[in-house]
Design an enzyme around this catalytic site. Sequence first.
Site, short mmCIF file in Angstrom:
data_model
loop_
_atom_site.label_atom_id
_atom_site.label_comp_id
_atom_site.label_asym_id
_atom_site.label_seq_id
_atom_site.Cartn_x
_atom_site.Cartn_y
_atom_site.Cartn_z
N CYS A 114 0.82 -1.23 0.00
CA CYS A 114 0.00 0.00 0.00
C CYS A 114 0.85 1.27 0.00
O CYS A 114 0.35 2.35 -0.32
CB CYS A 114 -0.95 0.01 1.18
SG CYS A 114 -2.18 -1.29 1.08
N HIS A 250 -3.35 7.51 2.06
CA HIS A 250 -3.72 6.18 1.57
C HIS A 250 -5.14 5.90 2.08
O HIS A 250 -5.45 6.14 3.24
CB HIS A 250 -2.74 5.14 2.10
CG HIS A 250 -3.16 3.74 1.84
ND1 HIS A 250 -3.60 3.33 0.61
CD2 HIS A 250 -3.22 2.64 2.65
CE1 HIS A 250 -3.91 2.04 0.67
NE2 HIS A 250 -3.69 1.60 1.90
N ASN A 280 -10.02 -0.02 -0.31
CA ASN A 280 -8.56 0.06 -0.26
C ASN A 280 -8.01 -0.52 -1.56
O ASN A 280 -8.10 -1.73 -1.79
CB ASN A 280 -8.05 -0.73 0.96
CG ASN A 280 -6.54 -0.66 1.11
OD1 ASN A 280 -5.83 -0.27 0.19
ND2 ASN A 280 -6.05 -1.06 2.28
#
Length: 323
Positions: A114, A250, A280
Amino acid sequence: MTTRAVVIGAGHYLPERIVENAEFEKTLDTTDEWIRARSGIERRHFAAEGQTTSDLACRAARNALADAGLEPDDIDAIVLATSTADLTFPSAATMVQAQLGMTRGFAFDVQAVCAGFIYALTNANALIVSGQAKRVLVIGAETFSRIMDWTDRSTCVLFGDGAGAVVLEARNGSGNNADRGILSTDLNSDGRYRDLLYVDGGVSTQSTGFLRMEGKEVFRHAVEKLAATATTALDKIGMTSADIDWVVPHQANIRIIKGTAKKLDLPMEQVIVTVQDHGNTSAASIPLALSVGKQRGQIREGDVLVTEAIGGGLAWGAVVLRW
Ligand code: ACO
């Protein structure tokens, strides 16, 4: 005179299929209310059968190039952040290079889960500052739906597929914080935490595997480490959160996003939020948020942005830039 890597275009692509939270109620012991309350996610996009990470990346790249008013052969390098490349090799970046019809330059992938786009942006900045490339296409693209265990309600409701891209160009700056472009970067990793978030398969185990996560533990690390890396990146150039126009975090969980904003002493009005619509998307989440934030008219030329991310490794970092 200082060379700066300036964002001159942004674009994104989301697969057509939208999956609302309610769809998971049919197969899992979960509810729309739980997913919204615990993560802020309302829906996500899933790639169609046969649609690969490089396909999504290529569409995002074309949109970013169009936004910059450039052709593929104007680009010197592609840096693509992903943990879900089409094949073990060649890199997804070289596949995008070919699909774009780019016949020059070089392309490679970066893998920091990520945090991948922060790592990619930092590497692209280094290529520009060191004079190895004048224009770099930086892409984050993922098909995390391919590594979900659909029986694990604690992970499979959280992730989505998508891609985002920016074009960086070398421009002359004065060397101070008034310059447009990347002003500061901060990268970190700590492999001792590998068991908190990983995929239990890979090439040398001859399996693809599924994502496994100790959500609560990752959450705890996220709020603490994201605020710390953003502060470190700002400290390096003598800036504080008072100098920031936008945080572009993020997009993993709205509670992490709010917790980090609070630690940075910034109101949510200064945070770009897309987690409700994308879930996500790992390395794609920040470039998606940058592109959507620009399209919404939130991010404008001259704004100071802090982007920050954390993911498997653990790996985390932040970039400060003037748009
Ligand atoms: N529906 C209903 N209940 C659920 C679900 C679900 N989908 N998932 C878990 N639960 C249950 C659990 O079983 C648990 O039940 P129990 O108390 O009976 O044991 C309860 O809900 C609470 O579970 P927690 O895991 O404690 O829930 P939490 O509030 O921590 O939220 C979440 C879980 C959303 C995963 C959160 O911890 C989180 O977002 N963590 C960080 C994720 C992240 O940022 N990852 C980093 C990037 S990802 C990457 O790098 C690939």
